[in-house]
Design an enzyme around this catalytic site. Structure first.
Site, PDB file in Angstrom:
ATOM      1  N   GLU A 125      25.586  18.332   8.580  1.00 21.54           N
ATOM      2  CA  GLU A 125      24.363  18.956   8.087  1.00 21.54           C
ATOM      3  C   GLU A 125      23.243  17.913   8.066  1.00 21.54           C
ATOM      4  O   GLU A 125      23.353  16.902   7.380  1.00 21.54           O
ATOM      5  CB  GLU A 125      24.610  19.494   6.678  1.00 21.54           C
ATOM      6  CG  GLU A 125      23.489  20.351   6.183  1.00 21.54           C
ATOM      7  CD  GLU A 125      23.763  20.874   4.777  1.00 21.54           C
ATOM      8  OE1 GLU A 125      24.348  20.143   3.958  1.00 21.54           O
ATOM      9  OE2 GLU A 125      23.362  22.015   4.500  1.00 21.54           O
ATOM     10  N   CYS A 155      20.017  25.390   3.133  1.00 20.84           N
ATOM     11  CA  CYS A 155      21.471  25.399   3.345  1.00 20.84           C
ATOM     12  C   CYS A 155      21.863  26.333   4.483  1.00 20.84           C
ATOM     13  O   CYS A 155      22.860  26.094   5.157  1.00 20.84           O
ATOM     14  CB  CYS A 155      22.195  25.769   2.059  1.00 20.84           C
ATOM     15  SG  CYS A 155      21.583  27.290   1.334  1.00 20.84           S
ATOM     16  N   GLU A 171      28.333  26.072  -4.365  1.00 22.41           N
ATOM     17  CA  GLU A 171      27.548  26.541  -3.209  1.00 22.41           C
ATOM     18  C   GLU A 171      27.151  25.286  -2.460  1.00 22.41           C
ATOM     19  O   GLU A 171      26.284  24.542  -2.909  1.00 22.41           O
ATOM     20  CB  GLU A 171      26.266  27.261  -3.669  1.00 22.41           C
ATOM     21  CG  GLU A 171      26.482  28.508  -4.486  1.00 22.41           C
ATOM     22  CD  GLU A 171      26.846  29.717  -3.653  1.00 22.41           C
ATOM     23  OE1 GLU A 171      26.857  29.614  -2.417  1.00 22.41           O
ATOM     24  OE2 GLU A 171      27.119  30.759  -4.254  1.00 22.41           O
ATOM     25  N   LYS A 226      21.027  20.952 -15.083  1.00 26.97           N
ATOM     26  CA  LYS A 226      20.693  19.578 -14.667  1.00 26.97           C
ATOM     27  C   LYS A 226      20.008  19.683 -13.318  1.00 26.97           C
ATOM     28  O   LYS A 226      20.650  19.882 -12.290  1.00 26.97           O
ATOM     29  CB  LYS A 226      21.977  18.735 -14.551  1.00 26.97           C
ATOM     30  CG  LYS A 226      21.773  17.276 -14.842  1.00 26.97           C
ATOM     31  CD  LYS A 226      21.315  16.329 -13.789  1.00 26.97           C
ATOM     32  CE  LYS A 226      21.855  16.196 -12.446  1.00 26.97           C
ATOM     33  NZ  LYS A 226      20.793  15.679 -11.527  1.00 26.97           N
TER      34      LYS A 226
HETATM   35  P1  NAD Z   1      23.489  16.614  -3.853  1.00 29.11           P
HETATM   36  O1  NAD Z   1      24.881  17.097  -3.782  1.00 29.11           O
HETATM   37  O2  NAD Z   1      23.204  15.213  -3.515  1.00 29.11           O
HETATM   38  O3  NAD Z   1      22.916  16.827  -5.317  1.00 29.11           O
HETATM   39  C1  NAD Z   1      23.007  18.061  -5.970  1.00 29.11           C
HETATM   40  C2  NAD Z   1      23.047  17.830  -7.455  1.00 29.11           C
HETATM   41  O4  NAD Z   1      24.212  17.094  -7.776  1.00 29.11           O
HETATM   42  C3  NAD Z   1      21.855  17.025  -7.993  1.00 29.11           C
HETATM   43  O5  NAD Z   1      21.459  17.577  -9.229  1.00 29.11           O
HETATM   44  C4  NAD Z   1      22.458  15.645  -8.174  1.00 29.11           C
HETATM   45  O6  NAD Z   1      21.824  14.894  -9.174  1.00 29.11           O
HETATM   46  C5  NAD Z   1      23.880  15.975  -8.559  1.00 29.11           C
HETATM   47  N1  NAD Z   1      24.805  14.865  -8.281  1.00 29.11           N
HETATM   48  C6  NAD Z   1      24.704  13.921  -7.316  1.00 29.11           C
HETATM   49  N2  NAD Z   1      25.731  13.042  -7.402  1.00 29.11           N
HETATM   50  C7  NAD Z   1      26.506  13.440  -8.447  1.00 29.11           C
HETATM   51  C8  NAD Z   1      27.690  12.946  -9.041  1.00 29.11           C
HETATM   52  N3  NAD Z   1      28.286  11.829  -8.599  1.00 29.11           N
HETATM   53  N4  NAD Z   1      28.211  13.611 -10.099  1.00 29.11           N
HETATM   54  C9  NAD Z   1      27.596  14.706 -10.567  1.00 29.11           C
HETATM   55  N5  NAD Z   1      26.462  15.216 -10.067  1.00 29.11           N
HETATM   56  C10 NAD Z   1      25.912  14.605  -9.003  1.00 29.11           C
HETATM   57  O7  NAD Z   1      22.664  17.631  -2.976  1.00 29.11           O
HETATM   58  P2  NAD Z   1      21.103  17.603  -2.665  1.00 29.11           P
HETATM   59  O8  NAD Z   1      20.851  16.485  -1.743  1.00 29.11           O
HETATM   60  O9  NAD Z   1      20.312  17.685  -3.936  1.00 29.11           O
HETATM   61  O10 NAD Z   1      20.916  19.007  -1.934  1.00 29.11           O
HETATM   62  C11 NAD Z   1      21.195  19.174  -0.592  1.00 29.11           C
HETATM   63  C12 NAD Z   1      22.530  19.867  -0.422  1.00 29.11           C
HETATM   64  O11 NAD Z   1      22.545  21.105  -1.145  1.00 29.11           O
HETATM   65  C13 NAD Z   1      22.773  20.262   1.006  1.00 29.11           C
HETATM   66  O12 NAD Z   1      24.105  19.942   1.372  1.00 29.11           O
HETATM   67  C14 NAD Z   1      22.571  21.773   1.004  1.00 29.11           C
HETATM   68  O13 NAD Z   1      23.223  22.470   1.999  1.00 29.11           O
HETATM   69  C15 NAD Z   1      23.079  22.135  -0.333  1.00 29.11           C
HETATM   70  N6  NAD Z   1      22.569  23.457  -0.729  1.00 29.11           N
HETATM   71  C16 NAD Z   1      23.429  24.522  -0.716  1.00 29.11           C
HETATM   72  C17 NAD Z   1      22.982  25.792  -1.049  1.00 29.11           C
HETATM   73  C18 NAD Z   1      23.916  26.955  -1.089  1.00 29.11           C
HETATM   74  O14 NAD Z   1      23.589  27.947  -1.731  1.00 29.11           O
HETATM   75  N7  NAD Z   1      25.051  26.906  -0.444  1.00 29.11           N
HETATM   76  C19 NAD Z   1      21.646  25.983  -1.394  1.00 29.11           C
HETATM   77  C20 NAD Z   1      20.794  24.885  -1.387  1.00 29.11           C
HETATM   78  C21 NAD Z   1      21.271  23.610  -1.056  1.00 29.11           C
END
Ligand code: NAD
Length: 498
Positions: free
Chosen positions: A402, A303, A268, A192
């Site tokens: 963050e 991240c 992650e 997804k």
């Molecule tokens: P997000 O958590 O908003 O979304 C990530 C995914 O989760 C998306 O596909 C989104 O559609 C889904 N999602 C959102 N709400 C949901 C819910 N209620 N139920 C199920 N799924 C849901 O994150 P983002 O804004 O897309 O990405 C930024 C974040 O990702 C930052 O916090 C960043 O640090 C983190 N990140 C971490 C790593 C790592 O390897 N640690 C790498 C890249 C990004």
């Protein structure tokens, strides 16, 4: 730069691309069952570039059923490892033929500079895919050291149906960190992608299918988090859910698992990484330039962004002068221009979030020494200038939360003790760096840092051979390297009385 054409050529190439926003389920491109779509907006100019299938629980049911059928039929899971390797290698070869296309799609979809998507993103995705493609027939299982009258084998088996919910900042790479080890160990997978950046995941599934990954083994369900993402999290027939994204949503997946089938959940999540510069930094200019370029890389939407510069007060003036001068030269521009070094933030909502943190920095008394405003690009789109705050205390919001934008918080420290204390004083534990010419000092500090990756005299280096993941609220489990396979396999003990 890998692309053989300049800006005009890239724009012409972009116009020649057919952008497909359909879901990919059971080997076919399909609309959502409801027929609903949503607009895919390019952050480059704020314009819609495609309509995307808005999958919900019904589509997720179809994808999970297809994945389960394929898994039970053994079309992939029971294929001899040598054959799985060949198909994955073909997938990598075909992927390699589409590098320009995938790089342009990525920049268009989420706003990163084409020079980065072409030289870094697609290269790392290919490296990951090739590395795991080599694995299937090179992994041996174990025989336990039992007594002479028993034989006990410990074998790895695929966990079954894996769901991967991934973010928008490195849409292809974060997905491939899950897809490649999951496929290498014989699982079926449903991806997804984030609603902001669905196009490359869809394209990768098509390419995988063309390469011979059987129908149902690799599915993509674009859609929103609270619909498609949640349905995967709550699904009774998903065995393992791997997630990259925010801590807030990561915690929801732990709850979804508890509310459903206790599926394995690996997270992650975010970071607030400390980049520690000691007074004996080997090359002050190199370290200062890196502090600036690394916070601007991918618009700061990284991240492991070095968002807290933990700087020895003895060298602060000279060091900061170079950081500011370097960051000032990084001007936001068109992601499709090969000269651009920092592109657009992913959407308007996210830009507002970054700007909220900039305002908060002012309110909390930090001193703005660069940026804080929007550039005049004339592109539409969602741009902000590289921003630097000095005089930051580690208890200020801009040092604790963050921001996920090109915003640097500079915290000065007196000695190593204070540097380690500040670095570890965070709910996160994803990464850190320490710059010193004394390797003993580096080792001693590295051992005390509570972070999954520590870089010495560099920042954000690595490849597929090393594990990646976080301590504390940065998550659990590891992507990359052989350690990632732990997430995608069950260990089976078979005890035989001889
Ligand atoms: P997000 O958590 O908003 O979304 C990530 C995914 O989760 C998306 O596909 C989104 O559609 C889904 N999602 C959102 N709400 C949901 C819910 N209620 N139920 C199920 N799924 C849901 O994150 P983002 O804004 O897309 O990405 C930024 C974040 O990702 C930052 O916090 C960043 O640090 C983190 N990140 C971490 C790593 C790592 O390897 N640690 C790498 C890249 C990004």
């Amino acid at each position: 730069m890998g692309l053989s054409f300049g800006k005009e050529g890239i724009l012409a190439f972009r116009n020649s691309l057919a952008l497909n926003g359909k879901a990919f389920i059971d080997g076919k491109s399909v609309d959502a069952l409801s027929g609903e779509t949503f607009g895919c907006i390019s952050p480059r100019d704020g314009l819609e570039i495609a309509r995307v299938a808005s999958c919900n629980a019904a589509d997720v049911d179809l994808a999970v059923a297809a994945a389960r059928r394929a898994f039970e039929a053994g079309v992939w899971s029971a294929r001899p490892p040598k054959e799985r390797k060949k198909v994955m290698q073909r997938f990598a070869d075909l992927f390699e033929q589409h590098l320009d296309e995938l790089a342009v799609l990525e920049s268009l979809d989420m706003g990163k500079p084409i020079s980065e998507s072409r030289n870094i993103d697609v290269a790392l995705v290919l490296d990951t895919l090739r590395w795991y493609a080599e694995c299937p027939d090179k992994l041996y299982d174990e025989i336990a050291p039992t007594g002479p009258d028993q034989l006990a084998t410990v074998t790895r088996e695929p966990v079954g149906v894996v769901a991967a919910v991934v973010p928008w900042n490195f849409p292809m790479l974060m997905a491939m960190w899950k897809i490649a080890p999951a496929l290498a160990s014989g699982n079926s997978i449903i991806v997804k992608p984030a609603e902001q950046s669905p196009l490359t995941a869809i394209r990768m599934a098509e390419i995988a299918h063309e390469a011979g990954i059987p129908a149902g083994v690799f599915n993509v369900v674009p859609g929103f988090g609270p619909t498609a993402g949640k349905a995967l999290g709550l699904h009774m027939d998903v065995d393992c859910l791997v997630f990259t994204g925010s801590g807030e949503v990561g915690k929801l997946f732990l709850m979804y698992s508890g509310q459903s089938n206790m599926k394995r959940v690996y997270l992650e999540c975010g970071g607030k990484s400390a980049n520690i510069i000691l007074d004996d930094v080997p090359d002050l200019r190199v370290a200062a330039e890196r502090a600036a370029t690394a916070i601007c890389f991918n618009q700061g939407e990284v991240c492991v962004a070095p968002s807290r510069l933990v700087l020895s007060e003895r060298i602060q003036d000279e060091f900061l002068e170079i950081v500011v001068e370097t960051a000032r030269a990084i001007r936001p521009g068109d992601p499709l221009d090969p000269e651009t070094r920092i592109g657009a933030l992913v959407d308007d909502t996210h830009r507002a979030r970054v700007e909220h943190y900039i305002a908060r920095g002012h309110e909390d008394g930090a001193r703005l020494v660069l940026g804080g405003d929007r550039p005049d690009t004339n592109l539409g789109g969602y741009y902000v200038n590289p921003t630097i705050f000095t005089g930051v205390r580690n208890d200020m919001t801009i040092a604790r939360e963050e921001i996920f934008g090109p915003v640097l918080s500079v915290i000065t420290v007196r000695d190593d003790e204070e540097a380690v204390r500040v670095a570890n004083d965070t709910p996160y534990g994803l990464a850190a760096a320490v710059w010193t010419r004394d390797l003993s000092r580096a080792h001693r500090i590295s051992r005390r840092l509570r972070a999954g990756s520590v870089w010495v005299n560099c920042y954000d280096h690595g490849d597929a051979t090393v594990p990646f993941g976080g301590y504390k609220q940065s998550g659990n489990g590891r992507d990359k390297s052989l350690h990632a396979l732990d997430k995608y396999t069950e260990l089976k003990t078979t005890w035989i009385e001889l």
